[in-house]
Design a protein around this motif. Sequence first.
Motif, PDB file in Angstrom:
ATOM      1  N   GLU A 177       0.817  -1.212   0.000  1.00 52.95           N
ATOM      2  CA  GLU A 177       0.000   0.000   0.000  1.00 52.95           C
ATOM      3  C   GLU A 177       0.857   1.270   0.000  1.00 52.95           C
ATOM      4  O   GLU A 177       0.502   2.264  -0.631  1.00 52.95           O
ATOM      5  N   VAL A 178       1.945   1.239   0.731  1.00 55.62           N
ATOM      6  CA  VAL A 178       2.728   2.465   0.916  1.00 55.62           C
ATOM      7  C   VAL A 178       3.942   2.538  -0.003  1.00 55.62           C
ATOM      8  O   VAL A 178       4.673   3.526   0.018  1.00 55.62           O
ATOM      9  N   PHE A 179       4.165   1.509  -0.809  1.00 60.65           N
ATOM     10  CA  PHE A 179       5.363   1.438  -1.648  1.00 60.65           C
ATOM     11  C   PHE A 179       5.528   2.691  -2.493  1.00 60.65           C
ATOM     12  O   PHE A 179       6.617   3.265  -2.586  1.00 60.65           O
ATOM     13  N   SER A 222      -3.467  -2.579  -4.944  1.00 61.26           N
ATOM     14  CA  SER A 222      -2.932  -1.657  -3.942  1.00 61.26           C
ATOM     15  C   SER A 222      -2.608  -0.313  -4.564  1.00 61.26           C
ATOM     16  O   SER A 222      -2.373  -0.185  -5.764  1.00 61.26           O
ATOM     17  N   SER A 223      -2.560   0.725  -3.726  1.00 59.87           N
ATOM     18  CA  SER A 223      -2.376   2.084  -4.219  1.00 59.87           C
ATOM     19  C   SER A 223      -1.028   2.301  -4.859  1.00 59.87           C
ATOM     20  O   SER A 223      -0.866   3.169  -5.696  1.00 59.87           O
ATOM     21  N   PHE A 224      -0.013   1.511  -4.491  1.00 59.42           N
ATOM     22  CA  PHE A 224       1.318   1.760  -5.019  1.00 59.42           C
ATOM     23  C   PHE A 224       1.468   1.275  -6.453  1.00 59.42           C
ATOM     24  O   PHE A 224       2.398   1.643  -7.142  1.00 59.42           O
ATOM     25  N   ALA A 225       0.528   0.473  -6.933  1.00 59.80           N
ATOM     26  CA  ALA A 225       0.651  -0.065  -8.282  1.00 59.80           C
ATOM     27  C   ALA A 225       0.618   1.033  -9.333  1.00 59.80           C
ATOM     28  O   ALA A 225       1.161   0.882 -10.420  1.00 59.80           O
ATOM     29  N   THR A 226       0.015   2.164  -9.021  1.00 61.96           N
ATOM     30  CA  THR A 226      -0.126   3.232 -10.010  1.00 61.96           C
ATOM     31  C   THR A 226       1.195   3.887 -10.365  1.00 61.96           C
ATOM     32  O   THR A 226       1.285   4.570 -11.388  1.00 61.96           O
ATOM     33  N   VAL A 227       2.229   3.738  -9.527  1.00 62.42           N
ATOM     34  CA  VAL A 227       3.505   4.374  -9.836  1.00 62.42           C
ATOM     35  C   VAL A 227       4.503   3.398 -10.423  1.00 62.42           C
ATOM     36  O   VAL A 227       5.608   3.769 -10.773  1.00 62.42           O
ATOM     37  N   ALA A 228       4.116   2.156 -10.577  1.00 58.11           N
ATOM     38  CA  ALA A 228       5.064   1.121 -10.973  1.00 58.11           C
ATOM     39  C   ALA A 228       5.705   1.407 -12.321  1.00 58.11           C
ATOM     40  O   ALA A 228       6.922   1.350 -12.470  1.00 58.11           O
TER      41      ALA A 228
END
Length: 279
Positions: free
Chosen positions: A208-210, A242-248
């Motif tokens: 979540e926080v990645f 998870s929310s961090f997937a958007t910056v991958a």
Amino acid sequence: DVAKMISAASFRVVKTATIDTIYEAWGEILVAILPAVRWRDDELERVLALVDAHASRSSEVSRKLSARVLGSLSVCLDANMIETRILPRTLELSTDRDVEVRGMTTESLAFVGAALRLDLVQRLIWPEMQRLLNDYDPRIHAAALRSLAQIILAQHQRGAATDAAAPLFCELLPPVFEAHCHFARKTGAEDQRTVNDDAYLLLEIFAEVFGVFLVCSLLPPGQLTPHTVPAYRAAAAQTPSSSFATVADSAPVADDDDANSTNKADAAHAGAVVDDGDV
């Protein structure tokens, strides 16, 4: 003021309630309404006196409510009041013997840290967050990750990251990010049927926080750590929404065949009051 009347009534109920369900229900109302209230100085002192009374009780439910109220008050008070009135009380409750009280206080620290100046966060809140990240209970560790993400994102959006003397982003956060990337890479590569619930919880919360940790860690340009991308792939396999997937896709990845091979191998293994009466 309707909000103040509701909060006063809530304080009266929780002061005398003897049934936990009633106490918790009115506590929910109190916590929800507090951010909409604007207190006079004398009223705030009486509110804080009630908070202190709840914090000193033997009941874990009462102390947990005190921790929640401190977080709610952080939304409606100015930074100076938070520093002098809220922060000391929150730090004291963060060492409570009960895990649920510590957990609630850890969540409230997110609101406190988001409202304070960067130098106060680095000097007073960061050491406590480090201690909570090392708490023996993984639930506290997980809550600390979430709260830390909220704090650093709020500071980053405020422009604190552009301060050349901001160790939060260039010195303090990167080692925490690296350690959790290492953990996520290792845990994600294991047979998920053998991963215990505690490790799975931490992997899920780190997912979540990645993104926040990645964006806010002021690593040298183009120099992600060896664990970063494999950790992302492992955690994304566990929690694809998870929310961090958007910056991958925007994360800078070195064009290195060996690194790509390692990443693919790791991905293949991943499974994963208001007074003594009222105001």
